[in-house]
Design a protein around this motif. Structure first.
Motif, PDB file in Angstrom:
ATOM      1  N   ILE A  52      16.388  10.359  -4.308  1.00 49.81           N
ATOM      2  CA  ILE A  52      16.285   9.098  -3.575  1.00 49.81           C
ATOM      3  C   ILE A  52      14.824   8.659  -3.603  1.00 49.81           C
ATOM      4  CG2 ILE A  52      16.591   7.966  -1.337  1.00 49.81           C
ATOM      5  CD1 ILE A  52      18.733  10.064  -0.720  1.00 49.81           C
ATOM      6  N   TYR A  53      14.583   7.457  -4.121  1.00 53.21           N
ATOM      7  CA  TYR A  53      13.216   6.950  -4.213  1.00 53.21           C
ATOM      8  C   TYR A  53      13.190   5.476  -3.820  1.00 53.21           C
ATOM      9  CZ  TYR A  53      12.059  11.231  -6.687  1.00 53.21           C
ATOM     10  OH  TYR A  53      11.881  12.546  -7.002  1.00 53.21           O
ATOM     11  N   GLY A  54      12.068   5.034  -3.318  1.00 57.75           N
ATOM     12  CA  GLY A  54      11.913   3.626  -2.970  1.00 57.75           C
ATOM     13  C   GLY A  54      10.461   3.304  -2.693  1.00 57.75           C
ATOM     14  N   GLU A  55      10.129   2.019  -2.751  1.00 59.68           N
ATOM     15  CA  GLU A  55       8.762   1.571  -2.498  1.00 59.68           C
ATOM     16  C   GLU A  55       8.765   0.426  -1.504  1.00 59.68           C
ATOM     17  OE1 GLU A  55       6.623   2.567  -6.772  1.00 59.68           O
ATOM     18  OE2 GLU A  55       6.671   0.511  -6.042  1.00 59.68           O
ATOM     19  N   GLN A  56       7.664   0.305  -0.793  1.00 63.02           N
ATOM     20  CA  GLN A  56       7.473  -0.824   0.100  1.00 63.02           C
ATOM     21  C   GLN A  56       5.991  -0.969   0.401  1.00 63.02           C
ATOM     22  OE1 GLN A  56       7.996  -3.792   0.898  1.00 63.02           O
ATOM     23  NE2 GLN A  56      10.081  -3.430   1.629  1.00 63.02           N
ATOM     24  N   LYS A  64      18.482   3.512 -16.032  1.00 60.90           N
ATOM     25  CA  LYS A  64      17.124   3.820 -16.445  1.00 60.90           C
ATOM     26  C   LYS A  64      16.237   4.010 -15.217  1.00 60.90           C
ATOM     27  CE  LYS A  64      18.237   3.096 -20.768  1.00 60.90           C
ATOM     28  NZ  LYS A  64      18.413   4.224 -21.692  1.00 60.90           N
ATOM     29  N   THR A  65      15.099   4.647 -15.429  1.00 61.35           N
ATOM     30  CA  THR A  65      14.168   4.863 -14.321  1.00 61.35           C
ATOM     31  C   THR A  65      13.736   3.537 -13.705  1.00 61.35           C
ATOM     32  OG1 THR A  65      13.347   6.815 -15.497  1.00 61.35           O
ATOM     33  CG2 THR A  65      12.042   6.036 -13.646  1.00 61.35           C
ATOM     34  N   ALA A  66      13.536   2.520 -14.542  1.00 64.24           N
ATOM     35  CA  ALA A  66      13.105   1.207 -14.049  1.00 64.24           C
ATOM     36  C   ALA A  66      14.140   0.544 -13.158  1.00 64.24           C
ATOM     37  CB  ALA A  66      12.771   0.294 -15.225  1.00 64.24           C
ATOM     38  N   ASP A  67      15.376   1.065 -13.151  1.00 60.13           N
ATOM     39  CA  ASP A  67      16.429   0.490 -12.310  1.00 60.13           C
ATOM     40  C   ASP A  67      16.468   1.110 -10.911  1.00 60.13           C
ATOM     41  OD1 ASP A  67      17.410  -1.100 -14.464  1.00 60.13           O
ATOM     42  OD2 ASP A  67      18.470   0.652 -15.254  1.00 60.13           O
ATOM     43  N   LEU A  68      15.690   2.161 -10.692  1.00 61.90           N
ATOM     44  CA  LEU A  68      15.785   2.905  -9.429  1.00 61.90           C
ATOM     45  C   LEU A  68      15.299   2.103  -8.232  1.00 61.90           C
ATOM     46  CD1 LEU A  68      14.590   6.483 -10.476  1.00 61.90           C
ATOM     47  CD2 LEU A  68      16.876   5.829  -9.707  1.00 61.90           C
ATOM     48  N   PHE A  69      14.149   1.423  -8.380  1.00 61.32           N
ATOM     49  CA  PHE A  69      13.543   0.729  -7.242  1.00 61.32           C
ATOM     50  C   PHE A  69      12.648  -0.389  -7.743  1.00 61.32           C
ATOM     51  CE2 PHE A  69      11.135   4.645  -8.159  1.00 61.32           C
ATOM     52  CZ  PHE A  69       9.910   4.109  -8.523  1.00 61.32           C
ATOM     53  N   ASP A  70      12.288  -1.293  -6.828  1.00 62.83           N
ATOM     54  CA  ASP A  70      11.346  -2.362  -7.152  1.00 62.83           C
ATOM     55  C   ASP A  70       9.933  -1.806  -7.222  1.00 62.83           C
ATOM     56  OD1 ASP A  70      13.342  -4.266  -7.188  1.00 62.83           O
ATOM     57  OD2 ASP A  70      13.045  -4.861  -5.094  1.00 62.83           O
ATOM     58  N   GLY A  89       8.334   6.313  -1.285  1.00 60.93           N
ATOM     59  CA  GLY A  89       9.078   7.220  -0.422  1.00 60.93           C
ATOM     60  C   GLY A  89      10.155   7.994  -1.143  1.00 60.93           C
ATOM     61  N   THR A  90      10.350   9.234  -0.706  1.00 64.63           N
ATOM     62  CA  THR A  90      11.472  10.050  -1.131  1.00 64.63           C
ATOM     63  C   THR A  90      11.786  11.010   0.006  1.00 64.63           C
ATOM     64  OG1 THR A  90      12.357  11.482  -2.866  1.00 64.63           O
ATOM     65  CG2 THR A  90      10.064  11.844  -2.213  1.00 64.63           C
ATOM     66  N   ASP A  91      12.896  11.672  -0.082  1.00 65.11           N
ATOM     67  CA  ASP A  91      13.297  12.603   0.977  1.00 65.11           C
ATOM     68  C   ASP A  91      13.439  13.994   0.367  1.00 65.11           C
ATOM     69  OD1 ASP A  91      14.223  13.931   3.145  1.00 65.11           O
ATOM     70  OD2 ASP A  91      15.984  12.688   3.486  1.00 65.11           O
TER      71      ASP A  91
END
Length: 275
Positions: free
Chosen positions: A209-213, A55-61, A182-184
Protein backbone atom coordinates in the motif's frame (compact mmCIF):
# COMPACT_ATOMS: atom_id res chain seq x y z
CA UNK A 1 12.15 -21.10 1.88
CA UNK A 2 10.43 -21.69 -1.49
CA UNK A 3 13.31 -19.86 -3.15
CA UNK A 4 15.86 -21.74 -1.10
CA UNK A 5 14.49 -25.07 -2.26
CA UNK A 6 14.29 -24.04 -5.90
CA UNK A 7 17.06 -24.26 -8.49
CA UNK A 8 18.06 -20.76 -7.30
CA UNK A 9 18.85 -21.98 -3.78
CA UNK A 10 21.84 -23.85 -2.44
CA UNK A 11 22.51 -26.98 -0.51
CA UNK A 12 22.42 -26.73 3.28
CA UNK A 13 22.59 -29.34 6.00
CA UNK A 14 19.39 -30.22 7.83
CA UNK A 15 18.87 -27.80 10.73
CA UNK A 16 21.56 -25.42 9.50
CA UNK A 17 20.93 -21.76 10.26
CA UNK A 18 19.94 -19.60 7.27
CA UNK A 19 22.64 -16.94 7.18
CA UNK A 20 22.65 -13.47 5.67
CA UNK A 21 25.16 -14.60 3.08
CA UNK A 22 22.97 -17.22 1.50
CA UNK A 23 22.19 -16.89 -2.20
CA UNK A 24 18.44 -17.17 -1.63
CA UNK A 25 18.38 -14.22 0.77
CA UNK A 26 20.52 -12.13 -1.56
CA UNK A 27 18.15 -12.84 -4.45
CA UNK A 28 15.09 -11.87 -2.40
CA UNK A 29 16.86 -8.67 -1.32
CA UNK A 30 17.61 -7.91 -4.97
CA UNK A 31 13.96 -8.36 -5.95
CA UNK A 32 12.79 -6.10 -3.12
CA UNK A 33 15.36 -3.46 -4.09
CA UNK A 34 14.05 -3.44 -7.66
CA UNK A 35 10.56 -2.71 -6.34
CA UNK A 36 11.94 0.21 -4.36
CA UNK A 37 13.83 1.45 -7.43
CA UNK A 38 10.68 1.52 -9.56
CA UNK A 39 8.67 3.27 -6.82
CA UNK A 40 11.42 5.87 -6.47
CA UNK A 41 11.21 6.65 -10.21
CA UNK A 42 7.59 7.86 -9.94
CA UNK A 43 7.69 9.70 -6.60
CA UNK A 44 7.92 13.11 -8.29
CA UNK A 45 7.13 12.57 -11.98
CA UNK A 46 4.96 10.23 -14.04
CA UNK A 47 2.67 8.65 -11.47
CA UNK A 48 -1.10 8.84 -12.05
CA UNK A 49 -3.41 6.68 -9.93
CA UNK A 50 -5.13 4.08 -12.08
CA UNK A 51 -7.02 1.32 -10.27
CA UNK A 52 -7.12 -0.79 -13.41
CA UNK A 53 -3.41 -0.36 -14.16
CA UNK A 54 -0.62 -2.87 -13.74
CA UNK A 55 2.46 -0.62 -13.70
CA UNK A 56 4.26 1.15 -10.88
CA UNK A 57 3.16 4.51 -12.32
CA UNK A 58 -0.46 3.43 -11.77
CA UNK A 59 -0.07 2.98 -8.00
CA UNK A 60 -0.40 6.60 -6.87
CA UNK A 61 -0.30 10.23 -7.99
CA UNK A 62 3.22 11.66 -8.15
CA UNK A 63 3.92 15.00 -6.49
CA UNK A 64 3.90 16.75 -9.89
CA UNK A 65 0.51 15.19 -10.65
CA UNK A 66 -0.86 16.49 -7.34
CA UNK A 67 0.63 19.93 -7.96
CA UNK A 68 -0.81 20.11 -11.48
CA UNK A 69 -4.26 19.20 -10.17
CA UNK A 70 -4.07 21.83 -7.42
CA UNK A 71 -2.97 24.46 -9.95
CA UNK A 72 -5.95 23.51 -12.08
CA UNK A 73 -8.23 23.94 -9.05
CA UNK A 74 -6.72 27.35 -8.24
CA UNK A 75 -5.24 26.26 -4.91
CA UNK A 76 -1.69 26.88 -6.12
CA UNK A 77 -1.59 30.26 -7.85
CA UNK A 78 0.23 33.59 -7.93
CA UNK A 79 -2.68 35.16 -6.07
CA UNK A 80 -2.26 32.57 -3.31
CA UNK A 81 1.41 33.47 -2.90
CA UNK A 82 2.57 29.89 -3.51
CA UNK A 83 3.29 29.97 -7.26
CA UNK A 84 5.79 31.68 -9.55
CA UNK A 85 6.17 31.19 -13.28
CA UNK A 86 9.93 30.92 -13.86
CA UNK A 87 10.15 29.69 -17.42
CA UNK A 88 13.11 27.76 -18.77
CA UNK A 89 16.33 27.61 -16.73
CA UNK A 90 19.76 27.09 -18.28
CA UNK A 91 23.44 27.69 -17.50
CA UNK A 92 23.10 31.44 -18.26
CA UNK A 93 20.21 32.35 -15.95
CA UNK A 94 20.06 29.73 -13.20
CA UNK A 95 21.55 31.91 -10.44
CA UNK A 96 19.18 34.78 -11.21
CA UNK A 97 16.12 32.52 -11.54
CA UNK A 98 16.70 30.52 -8.35
CA UNK A 99 17.29 33.70 -6.34
CA UNK A 100 14.10 35.18 -7.76
CA UNK A 101 12.26 31.99 -6.82
CA UNK A 102 13.56 32.01 -3.24
CA UNK A 103 12.85 35.69 -2.69
CA UNK A 104 9.29 35.28 -3.98
CA UNK A 105 8.57 32.69 -1.27
CA UNK A 106 6.61 33.76 1.80
CA UNK A 107 8.61 35.24 4.66
CA UNK A 108 7.44 32.48 7.00
CA UNK A 109 8.83 29.83 4.66
CA UNK A 110 12.13 31.73 4.54
CA UNK A 111 12.16 32.33 8.30
CA UNK A 112 15.28 31.36 10.22
CA UNK A 113 14.90 27.95 11.81
CA UNK A 114 12.44 26.56 9.21
CA UNK A 115 15.28 25.00 7.19
CA UNK A 116 13.61 25.04 3.80
CA UNK A 117 14.67 22.79 0.94
CA UNK A 118 14.62 23.65 -2.74
CA UNK A 119 13.83 20.41 -4.55
CA UNK A 120 15.31 20.21 -8.05
CA UNK A 121 16.65 17.84 -10.69
CA UNK A 122 20.33 17.22 -11.30
CA UNK A 123 20.15 19.29 -14.51
CA UNK A 124 18.89 22.40 -12.71
CA UNK A 125 21.58 22.02 -10.06
CA UNK A 126 24.28 21.64 -12.73
CA UNK A 127 23.02 24.80 -14.44
CA UNK A 128 23.22 26.68 -11.15
CA UNK A 129 26.79 25.55 -10.45
CA UNK A 130 27.91 26.39 -13.99
CA UNK A 131 26.25 29.80 -13.93
CA UNK A 132 27.60 30.59 -10.47
CA UNK A 133 31.13 29.65 -11.50
CA UNK A 134 30.90 31.81 -14.62
CA UNK A 135 29.67 34.80 -12.61
CA UNK A 136 31.66 34.46 -9.39
CA UNK A 137 34.57 32.14 -10.14
CA UNK A 138 37.16 34.72 -9.08
CA UNK A 139 35.62 35.58 -5.70
CA UNK A 140 37.95 34.73 -2.81
CA UNK A 141 35.26 32.89 -0.82
CA UNK A 142 34.26 30.72 -3.80
CA UNK A 143 36.41 27.75 -2.83
CA UNK A 144 34.15 24.91 -3.93
CA UNK A 145 32.40 24.17 -7.21
CA UNK A 146 29.56 22.20 -5.58
CA UNK A 147 26.99 24.30 -3.73
CA UNK A 148 24.98 23.11 -0.75
CA UNK A 149 22.77 26.15 -0.16
CA UNK A 150 21.45 28.99 -2.29
CA UNK A 151 23.69 32.03 -2.46
CA UNK A 152 22.17 34.88 -0.46
CA UNK A 153 19.81 32.73 1.62
CA UNK A 154 22.07 32.76 4.71
CA UNK A 155 22.05 28.98 4.61
CA UNK A 156 18.27 28.82 5.07
CA UNK A 157 17.61 27.27 1.65
CA UNK A 158 19.33 23.94 1.13
CA UNK A 159 19.44 22.29 -2.27
CA UNK A 160 17.72 18.89 -2.44
CA UNK A 161 19.08 17.47 -5.69
CA UNK A 162 17.15 14.36 -6.70
CA UNK A 163 17.66 12.02 -9.65
CA UNK A 164 13.95 11.15 -9.63
CA UNK A 165 13.01 14.78 -10.38
CA UNK A 166 14.43 14.53 -13.90
CA UNK A 167 11.85 15.94 -16.29
CA UNK A 168 9.87 17.67 -13.55
CA UNK A 169 8.06 20.85 -14.57
CA UNK A 170 8.06 22.22 -11.04
CA UNK A 171 10.70 23.37 -8.59
CA UNK A 172 9.54 23.14 -4.99
CA UNK A 173 10.51 25.08 -1.88
CA UNK A 174 9.15 23.47 1.25
CA UNK A 175 10.09 21.92 4.57
CA UNK A 176 10.85 18.21 4.64
CA UNK A 177 7.73 17.06 6.60
CA UNK A 178 5.44 18.63 3.98
CA UNK A 179 6.03 16.04 1.24
CA UNK A 180 4.53 12.76 2.38
CA UNK A 181 5.18 9.32 0.92
CA UNK A 182 3.12 6.86 2.93
CA UNK A 183 3.01 3.11 3.36
CA UNK A 184 1.95 0.77 6.13
CA UNK A 185 4.92 -1.46 6.87
CA UNK A 186 3.16 -2.89 9.94
CA UNK A 187 0.15 -4.04 7.92
CA UNK A 188 -0.06 -7.65 6.78
CA UNK A 189 -1.15 -6.41 3.35
CA UNK A 190 2.44 -5.26 2.73
CA UNK A 191 3.80 -8.71 2.12
CA UNK A 192 6.06 -10.55 -0.34
CA UNK A 193 4.98 -13.86 -1.85
CA UNK A 194 7.53 -16.30 -3.21
CA UNK A 195 6.50 -19.53 -4.85
CA UNK A 196 8.02 -22.20 -7.06
CA UNK A 197 5.35 -23.27 -9.51
CA UNK A 198 7.68 -25.11 -11.89
CA UNK A 199 11.02 -26.86 -11.39
CA UNK A 200 13.08 -24.18 -13.12
CA UNK A 201 11.32 -20.97 -12.11
CA UNK A 202 10.48 -19.01 -9.00
CA UNK A 203 7.78 -16.33 -8.78
CA UNK A 204 8.24 -13.20 -6.65
CA UNK A 205 5.14 -11.11 -5.93
CA UNK A 206 4.76 -8.18 -3.59
CA UNK A 207 1.55 -6.64 -2.29
CA UNK A 208 1.91 -3.16 -0.85
CA UNK A 209 0.00 0.00 0.00
CA UNK A 210 1.55 3.29 -1.11
CA UNK A 211 0.36 6.85 -1.52
CA UNK A 212 1.52 10.46 -1.63
CA UNK A 213 0.18 13.76 -0.42
CA UNK A 214 1.32 17.30 0.25
CA UNK A 215 0.48 18.13 3.85
CA UNK A 216 -0.08 21.86 3.31
CA UNK A 217 -0.40 24.04 0.20
CA UNK A 218 -0.32 27.26 2.20
CA UNK A 219 2.31 29.80 1.17
CA UNK A 220 3.92 29.51 4.60
CA UNK A 221 4.80 25.89 3.78
CA UNK A 222 5.07 25.58 -0.01
CA UNK A 223 6.30 27.53 -3.02
CA UNK A 224 6.09 26.17 -6.57
CA UNK A 225 8.23 27.37 -9.47
CA UNK A 226 6.83 26.51 -12.91
CA UNK A 227 9.49 25.83 -15.54
CA UNK A 228 6.96 25.78 -18.39
CA UNK A 229 7.87 28.00 -21.35
CA UNK A 230 4.59 29.93 -21.50
CA UNK A 231 1.86 31.12 -19.19
CA UNK A 232 -0.82 28.49 -18.69
CA UNK A 233 -4.53 29.09 -18.12
CA UNK A 234 -6.73 26.80 -16.06
CA UNK A 235 -10.56 26.91 -15.95
CA UNK A 236 -12.06 28.11 -12.68
CA UNK A 237 -13.85 25.21 -11.01
CA UNK A 238 -16.28 27.16 -8.79
CA UNK A 239 -17.39 30.70 -9.70
CA UNK A 240 -20.23 30.91 -7.18
CA UNK A 241 -20.35 34.24 -5.36
CA UNK A 242 -17.10 35.47 -6.89
CA UNK A 243 -16.23 38.73 -8.65
CA UNK A 244 -14.28 37.63 -11.77
CA UNK A 245 -12.64 41.02 -12.29
CA UNK A 246 -11.58 41.36 -8.66
CA UNK A 247 -10.26 37.78 -8.69
CA UNK A 248 -8.04 38.60 -11.68
CA UNK A 249 -9.65 35.96 -13.90
CA UNK A 250 -9.38 35.74 -17.69
CA UNK A 251 -11.77 34.86 -20.48
CA UNK A 252 -11.13 33.46 -23.93
CA UNK A 253 -11.49 35.94 -26.78
CA UNK A 254 -10.89 34.22 -30.09
CA UNK A 255 -7.59 32.40 -29.57
CA UNK A 256 -6.31 34.75 -26.85
CA UNK A 257 -6.88 35.04 -23.11
CA UNK A 258 -7.82 38.54 -21.93
CA UNK A 259 -8.54 39.93 -18.48
CA UNK A 260 -12.28 39.90 -17.84
CA UNK A 261 -14.26 42.98 -16.89
CA UNK A 262 -17.19 40.98 -15.51
CA UNK A 263 -18.02 41.81 -11.91
CA UNK A 264 -20.34 38.81 -11.59
CA UNK A 265 -20.12 35.36 -13.20
CA UNK A 266 -21.98 35.20 -16.51
CA UNK A 267 -24.17 32.15 -17.04
CA UNK A 268 -22.50 29.52 -19.20
CA UNK A 269 -19.21 31.41 -19.40
CA UNK A 270 -15.86 29.84 -18.55
CA UNK A 271 -13.32 31.89 -16.64
CA UNK A 272 -9.62 31.10 -16.37
CA UNK A 273 -6.80 31.52 -13.86
CA UNK A 274 -3.41 32.42 -15.28
CA UNK A 275 -0.26 30.83 -13.89
Amino acid sequence: MPLLHSIWGESIAAGERISKGMIARKLVTLFAAKIGMHIDEVVFVGGVRNKAGDKTADLFDSFDTIIGREINAGNIASAKGNYLHLGAIDETNAVEKLKEFWRAADKMLRKQGRHAYMYMSQDIYDYYCDDYQARHGALPYNTSYDKVTLEGSKGRCEFAVLDNMAGSQYLKITVKPNLLLGTDIMNQQNHPYIGSYSPWACTFCYAGIYGEQIRSLRKENLMIGDLGENDTYYPVVDTTGKNPKAEGWYELSGSSYVATNDTAPASGKTYYIKN
